[in-house]
Scaffold this active site. Structure first.
Site, PDB file in Angstrom:
ATOM      1  N   GLY A 144     -44.502 -45.827  51.377  1.00 18.04           N
ATOM      2  CA  GLY A 144     -43.252 -45.199  51.796  1.00 18.04           C
ATOM      3  C   GLY A 144     -42.634 -45.808  53.039  1.00 18.04           C
ATOM      4  O   GLY A 144     -42.904 -46.970  53.396  1.00 18.04           O
ATOM      5  N   GLY A 180     -25.579 -43.338  62.958  1.00 22.82           N
ATOM      6  CA  GLY A 180     -25.911 -43.905  61.646  1.00 22.82           C
ATOM      7  C   GLY A 180     -25.255 -43.039  60.583  1.00 22.82           C
ATOM      8  O   GLY A 180     -25.666 -41.893  60.368  1.00 22.82           O
ATOM      9  N   LEU A 181     -24.196 -43.568  59.952  1.00 21.70           N
ATOM     10  CA  LEU A 181     -23.457 -42.780  58.948  1.00 21.70           C
ATOM     11  C   LEU A 181     -23.666 -43.355  57.549  1.00 21.70           C
ATOM     12  O   LEU A 181     -22.723 -43.627  56.809  1.00 21.70           O
ATOM     13  CB  LEU A 181     -21.970 -42.727  59.313  1.00 21.70           C
ATOM     14  CG  LEU A 181     -21.698 -42.029  60.651  1.00 21.70           C
ATOM     15  CD1 LEU A 181     -20.254 -42.235  61.084  1.00 21.70           C
ATOM     16  CD2 LEU A 181     -22.022 -40.547  60.585  1.00 21.70           C
ATOM     17  N   ILE A 184     -28.060 -40.360  54.925  1.00 20.08           N
ATOM     18  CA  ILE A 184     -28.593 -39.195  55.635  1.00 20.08           C
ATOM     19  C   ILE A 184     -27.593 -38.689  56.671  1.00 20.08           C
ATOM     20  O   ILE A 184     -27.345 -37.480  56.781  1.00 20.08           O
ATOM     21  CB  ILE A 184     -29.947 -39.551  56.305  1.00 20.08           C
ATOM     22  CG1 ILE A 184     -30.999 -39.830  55.225  1.00 20.08           C
ATOM     23  CG2 ILE A 184     -30.404 -38.436  57.237  1.00 20.08           C
ATOM     24  CD1 ILE A 184     -32.356 -40.252  55.744  1.00 20.08           C
ATOM     25  N   GLY A 185     -26.996 -39.598  57.429  1.00 20.24           N
ATOM     26  CA  GLY A 185     -26.042 -39.207  58.479  1.00 20.24           C
ATOM     27  C   GLY A 185     -24.868 -38.428  57.911  1.00 20.24           C
ATOM     28  O   GLY A 185     -24.431 -37.432  58.489  1.00 20.24           O
ATOM     29  N   GLU A 187     -24.739 -36.815  54.843  1.00 24.73           N
ATOM     30  CA  GLU A 187     -25.158 -35.561  54.197  1.00 24.73           C
ATOM     31  C   GLU A 187     -25.460 -34.498  55.251  1.00 24.73           C
ATOM     32  O   GLU A 187     -24.902 -33.390  55.211  1.00 24.73           O
ATOM     33  CB  GLU A 187     -26.414 -35.792  53.340  1.00 24.73           C
ATOM     34  CG  GLU A 187     -26.137 -36.559  52.055  1.00 24.73           C
ATOM     35  CD  GLU A 187     -27.350 -36.649  51.132  1.00 24.73           C
ATOM     36  OE1 GLU A 187     -28.457 -36.210  51.527  1.00 24.73           O
ATOM     37  OE2 GLU A 187     -27.201 -37.167  50.003  1.00 24.73           O
ATOM     38  N   GLY A 265     -31.441 -45.520  59.320  1.00 24.55           N
ATOM     39  CA  GLY A 265     -32.178 -46.177  58.248  1.00 24.55           C
ATOM     40  C   GLY A 265     -33.669 -45.908  58.389  1.00 24.55           C
ATOM     41  O   GLY A 265     -34.103 -45.205  59.303  1.00 24.55           O
ATOM     42  N   HIS A 438     -10.495 -30.662  28.631  1.00 29.58           N
ATOM     43  CA  HIS A 438      -9.473 -30.301  29.612  1.00 29.58           C
ATOM     44  C   HIS A 438      -9.670 -28.856  30.033  1.00 29.58           C
ATOM     45  O   HIS A 438      -9.930 -28.017  29.180  1.00 29.58           O
ATOM     46  CB  HIS A 438      -8.081 -30.472  28.978  1.00 29.58           C
ATOM     47  CG  HIS A 438      -6.968 -30.053  29.889  1.00 29.58           C
ATOM     48  ND1 HIS A 438      -6.627 -30.756  31.025  1.00 29.58           N
ATOM     49  CD2 HIS A 438      -6.126 -28.981  29.850  1.00 29.58           C
ATOM     50  CE1 HIS A 438      -5.619 -30.148  31.630  1.00 29.58           C
ATOM     51  NE2 HIS A 438      -5.295 -29.070  30.936  1.00 29.58           N
TER      52      HIS A 438
END
Ligand SMILES: Cc1cc2nc3c(=O)[nH]c(=O)nc-3n(C[C@H](O)[C@H](O)[C@H](O)COP(=O)(O)OP(=O)(O)OC[C@H]3O[C@@H](n4cnc5c(N)ncnc54)[C@H](O)[C@@H]3O)c2cc1C
Ligand SMILES: NC(=O)c1ccc[n+]([C@@H]2O[C@H](COP(=O)([O-])OP(=O)(O)OC[C@H]3O[C@@H](n4cnc5c(N)ncnc54)[C@H](O)[C@@H]3O)[C@@H](O)[C@H]2O)c1
EC number: 1.8.1.4
Length: 471
Positions: A144, A180-181, A184-185, A187, A265, A438
């Site tokens: 991981g 950090g976008l 994760i950033g 959400e 990250g 529709h």
């Protein structure tokens, strides 16, 4: 100390490791599963599941902003009990973790499921923390990844929060800088902003959510930027204020916050594995070269699966990689397996998506773009979510669907439809012949596909492009 011998050693009992174990068991091999740190998988403990739980709470609370317009009274009196919401998230999290454990490692003896960190001491042998050595014919490395926190920031202690700590918080601070976008950033940044935290979003890059299409990126910035300020294109510097709060400076911008959410990250968990003892080549990130169809490292009896290889750090890919690695570790002959169409979903509201080939990876002049803005889409208007844009890409000549990037409500569902069609190598002409109900969000996709169909060279046979003629 005595050396124990097994056919296969799987290092890491996350999603990749557990899936590998399933295949090794089927091959009837003698194995051990070695896991350092908390068992229960990153996804269930601190990843996919608790993040989606808090996002759901935030979205439900945020919905009140539309109530007045819809004639629903009393919405302004609704209040968030943040500690209760965090407790609810933890309850769900515990449930998911229990489910993982009871379906996997709870049934294994201590001899088979070893809860310690492992480190290679020579090719074919790992040493555990208690000094025990395990010799295996083959190894699956599925260790991981870990959130990145720059060394200098560690001095700020618990004022720097990553997803490893976030779900343990008893309460939320009044203000947070989200640095950090990426996935994760966005959400969690959007979720905590909706729960009342004063959020400032910062990223080194001009692009957010991993989007590469300039038009889609613009839409993402516009939509998210309405909820909290975004400072893009500059790195952040952190200093301490006399009152213990933190000042975050990025270029001309500066803000004082209670805490920082670090979402820069994740780095692969390779540093404490002793890979230097194996005589294998590592790239500049310290990751061994491996084959993504077999998961094998060179021609060594080593297989690298899941986030640890940093290639496709998402859940279903970790599962597939575990299965491939486990299959190959359990058999003499190495088999190659086809990988699935890339799919990346940011569960922001609206969703931010990339599917198939990314815009930046397509060769200029080889493809056409079909576009549909969400603003006029009937179903999106009814939901009060008519923001974003869909951009689909197809090969200019053959009309084969290549990929899409989008900011769209219910984009998670649209993205799956596209991923399935791309994997089946369908053309845009074939797609417009599919049924579209529709009023649904898929009609926005239909409009983007129709505009794309008119631009590609390959056309459908028969007099009506959207209908297959019988004779
Ligand atoms: C906040 C967040 C939200 C996410 N949301 C989503 C989502 O919505 N959808 C999605 O598809 N993906 C999501 N992901 C990604 C997903 O969780 C990961 O891709 C997946 O969990 C990776 O599984 P893995 O088996 O590779 O690693 P892990 O589950 O992390 O397992 C690795 C295990 O190895 C152990 N280990 C490490 N080093 C050693 C060692 N030396 N010896 C023994 N054991 C060791 C670790 O302690 C750990 O238990 C999210 C991730 C995060 C952090
Ligand atoms: N919905 C999902 O599938 C989901 C959700 C959460 C996490 N994940 C997985 O977890 C992984 C990690 O997520 P993440 O969001 O931490 O990583 P990411 O790679 O998605 O985003 C990191 C962001 O941080 C920025 N950055 C890096 N260094 C910086 C610095 N010094 N200053 C400012 N900005 C900086 C980058 O430009 C990038 O935009 C992802 O790769 C993803 O696969 C998936």
């Amino acid at each position: 100390m005595e050396e124990r011998k097994v056919d296969v050693a799987i290092i890491g009992s996350g999603t990749a490791g557990l899936n590998a174990m399933g295949r090794v068991k089927r091959a009837e091999k003698d194995f051990v599963l070695i896991n350092g740190g908390e068992p229960g998988t990153t996804c269930a403990r601190v990843g996919c599941m608790p993040s989606k739980a808090i996002i759901q709470v935030a979205e439900d609370f945020h919905r009140r902003s539309l109530f007045v317009r819809e004639g629903i009274e009393g919405g302004e009196q609704l209040k968030m009990d943040i500690p209760e919401a965090l407790e609810h998230t933890r309850d769900l999290r515990d449930n998911f973790v229990d489910r993982v454990l009871s379906n996997s490692t709870d049934h294994l003896s201590e001899d088979v499921f070893i809860q310690q960190y492992a480190r290679f001491v020579e090719p074919g042998v790992v040493e555990l923390e208690d000094g025990q050595r395990i010799r295996a014919e083959k190894f699956v490395i599925a260790t991981g990844s870990t959130p990145i926190v720059p060394e200098a920031w560690k001095a700020f202690g618990d004022r720097i929060v990553t997803t490893d700590e976030f779900f343990e918080l008893e309460d939320l601070p009044a203000s947070m800088a989200v640095i950090g976008l990426g996935v994760i950033g966005l959400e969690l940044g959007q979720a905590i902003a909706r729960l009342g935290v004063k959020v400032t979003g910062i990223d080194l890059s001009e692009n957010i959510g991993g989007i590469t299409d300039p038009e889609v990126n613009k839409a993402a910035i516009e939509v998210i930027g309405k909820e909290f300020p975004l400072w893009l294109g500059q790195g952040a510097e952190i200093t301490e204020e006399p009152d213990g709060r933190l000042r975050v400076t990025a270029g001309e911008n500066s803000v004082v916050v209670d805490k920082i959410f670090a979402s820069l990250g994740r780095r692969p968990n390779l540093d404490r594995l002793g890979l230097d003892k194996l005589g294998i080549a590592l790239d500049e990130r310290g990751i061994p070269a491996y084959n993504p169809n077999t998961m094998q490292i060179g021609d060594h009896p080593l297989f690298l699966a899941g986030d640890v290889n940093a290639d496709r750090p998402i859940l279903h890919e970790a599962g597939d990689e575990g299965k491939i690695a486990g299959y190959n570790a359990g058999h003499d002959e190495i088999r190659a397996f086809q990988r699935k169409t890339p799919l990346a979903i940011v569960f922001s509201d609206p969703n931010i998506i990339s599917v198939g080939s990314r815009f930046a990876d397509l060769e200029a002049d080889s493809f056409k773009v079909g576009e549909m803005k969400i603003a006029p889409v009937g179903r999106a208007l009814i939901m009060g979510k008519n923001r974003g844009t869909i951009r689909v890409y197809a090969d200019k000549q053959s009309g084969r669907l290549l990929g899409a990037e989008m900011v769209a409500p219910r984009g998670e569902n649209l993205a799956h439809l596209l991923a399935w069609c791309i994997q089946k190598e369908m053309t845009v002409g074939e797609l417009i012949q599919m049924p579209f109900y529709h009023p649904v969000m898929e009609e926005a996709l239909q409009a983007a596909l129709t505009s794309l169909y008119h631009q590609v060279e390959a056309k459908n046979a028969g007099p009506i492009a959207e209908l297959i003629s019988i004779d």
